[in-house]
Design an enzyme around this catalytic site. Structure first.
Site, mmCIF file in Angstrom:
data_model
loop_
_atom_site.group_PDB
_atom_site.id
_atom_site.type_symbol
_atom_site.label_atom_id
_atom_site.label_comp_id
_atom_site.label_asym_id
_atom_site.label_seq_id
_atom_site.Cartn_x
_atom_site.Cartn_y
_atom_site.Cartn_z
ATOM 1 N N ARG A 148 0.862 -1.177 0.000
ATOM 2 C CA ARG A 148 0.000 0.000 0.000
ATOM 3 C C ARG A 148 0.899 1.227 0.000
ATOM 4 O O ARG A 148 2.113 1.133 0.047
ATOM 5 C CB ARG A 148 -0.973 0.003 1.183
ATOM 6 N N GLY A 149 0.250 2.386 -0.164
ATOM 7 C CA GLY A 149 1.033 3.612 -0.317
ATOM 8 C C GLY A 149 1.034 3.980 -1.785
ATOM 9 O O GLY A 149 1.364 3.146 -2.639
ATOM 10 N N ALA A 150 0.667 5.206 -2.109
ATOM 11 C CA ALA A 150 0.464 5.594 -3.501
ATOM 12 C C ALA A 150 1.621 5.208 -4.425
ATOM 13 O O ALA A 150 1.427 4.481 -5.400
ATOM 14 C CB ALA A 150 0.169 7.095 -3.560
ATOM 15 N N ARG A 168 -7.545 -0.012 -6.847
ATOM 16 C CA ARG A 168 -7.860 1.031 -5.856
ATOM 17 C C ARG A 168 -8.022 2.344 -6.609
ATOM 18 O O ARG A 168 -7.240 2.657 -7.512
ATOM 19 C CB ARG A 168 -6.764 1.152 -4.796
ATOM 20 N N GLN A 224 -1.920 2.332 9.907
ATOM 21 C CA GLN A 224 -0.652 2.468 9.190
ATOM 22 C C GLN A 224 0.374 3.258 10.007
ATOM 23 O O GLN A 224 1.583 3.072 9.866
ATOM 24 C CB GLN A 224 -0.857 3.170 7.829
ATOM 25 N N ASP A 280 -2.278 10.954 -1.734
ATOM 26 C CA ASP A 280 -2.653 9.985 -2.756
ATOM 27 C C ASP A 280 -3.009 10.681 -4.062
ATOM 28 O O ASP A 280 -2.944 10.075 -5.130
ATOM 29 C CB ASP A 280 -3.823 9.131 -2.261
ATOM 30 N N ASN A 318 -5.821 12.383 0.967
ATOM 31 C CA ASN A 318 -4.878 11.574 1.743
ATOM 32 C C ASN A 318 -5.674 10.723 2.707
ATOM 33 O O ASN A 318 -6.901 10.790 2.779
ATOM 34 C CB ASN A 318 -3.866 12.463 2.483
ATOM 35 N N LYS A 319 -4.973 9.913 3.489
ATOM 36 C CA LYS A 319 -5.634 9.000 4.420
ATOM 37 C C LYS A 319 -6.691 9.707 5.261
ATOM 38 O O LYS A 319 -6.468 10.839 5.724
ATOM 39 C CB LYS A 319 -4.572 8.363 5.326
HETATM 40 C C1 LIG Z 1 3.228 8.307 0.097
HETATM 41 S S1 LIG Z 1 1.944 7.176 0.364
HETATM 42 C C2 LIG Z 1 0.567 8.189 0.284
HETATM 43 C C3 LIG Z 1 -0.610 7.683 1.058
HETATM 44 O O1 LIG Z 1 -1.009 6.295 0.851
HETATM 45 C C4 LIG Z 1 -1.576 5.808 2.085
HETATM 46 O O2 LIG Z 1 -2.805 5.158 1.915
HETATM 47 P P1 LIG Z 1 -2.898 3.545 1.995
HETATM 48 O O3 LIG Z 1 -2.087 3.102 3.185
HETATM 49 O O4 LIG Z 1 -4.383 3.267 2.144
HETATM 50 O O5 LIG Z 1 -2.341 3.054 0.693
HETATM 51 C C5 LIG Z 1 -1.766 7.053 2.897
HETATM 52 O O6 LIG Z 1 -2.899 7.780 2.485
HETATM 53 C C6 LIG Z 1 -0.494 7.783 2.540
HETATM 54 O O7 LIG Z 1 -0.456 9.064 3.029
#
Ligand SMILES: CSC[C@H]1O[C@H](OP(=O)(O)O)[C@H](O)[C@@H]1O
Length: 361
Positions: A54-56, A97, A204, A245, A255-256
């Site tokens: 996960r993570g953009a 996603r 996270q 994101d 963002n989250k």
């Molecule tokens: C640099 S990662 C950006 C972003 O992705 C994360 O979401 P997820 O864990 O659901 O993929 C989170 O929003 C981060 O800030």
């Protein structure tokens, strides 16, 4: 294997092993470091959907390796079948996603590159997909380092910094975006005190950010999301820095979930709120935050997080995985091509179209 520009002090989120993709299964962290050996596009898609990766930036990189894995069994002479399957697989991976624009950005970039080679053999086309995956992977590490360098100009030794979710090495190829300046500061002997929001419901922050920073020897304090206002009021935090994101063309930031609340609290306390954003996360094609698709995830993430029931059976649940912070709450957006005011539309275009982007080097 694609070597990042630098070796971060924690397990890498993903590594290309020549004939498979090694994914650190982030659902198991921090208790277990389990590496998945991914050999098919479907496995990559599942890993993205279920947050094993996960993570953009990281999901964009993983998706392009997935595209290669899904196309690699085609042979020379099967060009028609190859060109029939490629767009279908791009769409399938892209649907994993909806919010992080890096996923579609990486897939579109790769598909466009392969399109320029339409007359080539299947073997050459497959090689081009893999080469683009490795390039995007490699560039991400350099992009994060540059974001870290720019972000460091906004920080001071001894600062208290609050961050939300995980925008660290585990969300990217190596050093992360929001966490990059923290690692660079640590390497330069600075003493920063990081406050990491645990970031419900998938945690996270506690499972990944606190893990990464502790592994690297940084000063990290874990707080519940509802404590962010208190630590600001108590003067423990001088700056907030988060990842993103997707940044819309007007500077609104997805963002989250919970990021908007942190931004409003920061504004109320006169604390700068920075967004670390690789230009691959800036989507000039989306006019405002209102047009950013917000992923809604399963109720069980809230009612039965990590297998423990914490809500009555059948209760109604609303579980958006992201929120949108209006540009007016964002002090600055930090990219690999410079720092920009989110309300400066021309400035956003400039950093995205910057001649010195890593990809054009
Ligand atoms: C640099 S990662 C950006 C972003 O992705 C994360 O979401 P997820 O864990 O659901 O993929 C989170 O929003 C981060 O800030």
């Amino acid at each position: 294997m694609t070597q990042p520009v630098w070796t971060p002090p924690h397990p890498l989120s993903l590594e290309w092993k020549g004939d498979y993709l090694a994914l650190l299964d982030q659902r198991r962290l921090p208790a277990e470091k389990v590496v998945l050996q991914i050999t098919t596009a479907e496995e990559v898609r599942e890993a993205i959907v279920h947050l094993a990766v996960r993570g953009a930036p990281a999901i964009g990189i993983a998706a392009v390796y997935g595209l290669y894995l899904g196309m690699r069994n085609f042979q020379d002479g099967e060009e028609d079948a190859f060109w029939q399957e490629l767009p279908r697989l791009v769409d399938d991976l892209n649907a994993a996603r909806p919010t992080a624009v890096n996923l579609s950005w990486a897939l579109k970039r790769t598909a466009a590159k392969v399109e320029t080679l339409r007359s080539r053999s299947v073997e050459e086309l497959k090689a081009a997909i893999l080469a683009e995956a490795r390039a995007i992977h490699r560039e991400d590490a350099e992009v994060c380092r540059r974001i870290g360098e720019y972000a460091l100009t906004l920080l001071k030794d001894g600062m208290g910094i609050l961050t939300h979710c995980n925008a660290g090495g585990l969300a990217t190829a190596a050093y992360g975006t929001a966490l990059a300046p923290m690692y660079l500061a640590h390497e330069r002997g600075w003493k920063l005190k990081v406050y990491a929001d645990e970031t419900r419901p998938v945690l996270q922050g506690s499972r990944l950010t606190a893990f990464e920073l502790q592994q690297a020897g940084l000063d990290v304090t874990l707080i519940c999301d509802n404590m962010a206002g208190a630590v600001m009021k108590e003067g423990k935090v001088q700056v907030v820095i988060v990842g993103t994101d997707r940044v819309a063309a007007n500077g609104d930031v997805a963002n989250k979930i919970g990021t908007y609340s942190v931004a409003v609290l920061a504004k109320a306390h006169g604390i700068p709120f920075y967004v670390a954003a690789p230009t691959s996360s800036i989507d000039l094609g989306t006019p405002t935050g209102a047009e950013i698709p917000i992923e809604e995830r399963a109720a069980e993430e809230i009612t039965c997080g990590f297998g423990k029931a914490t809500a009555p059976e059948g209760v109604q649940v609303y579980n958006p995985a992201f929120d949108v912070t209006p540009a007016e709450y964002v002090t600055a957006i930090i990219t690999e091509n410079g720092i920009v005011d989110p309300r400066d539309k021309e400035g956003l275009r400039r950093v995205v179209l910057h001649k010195q982007t890593i990809a054009e080097k």
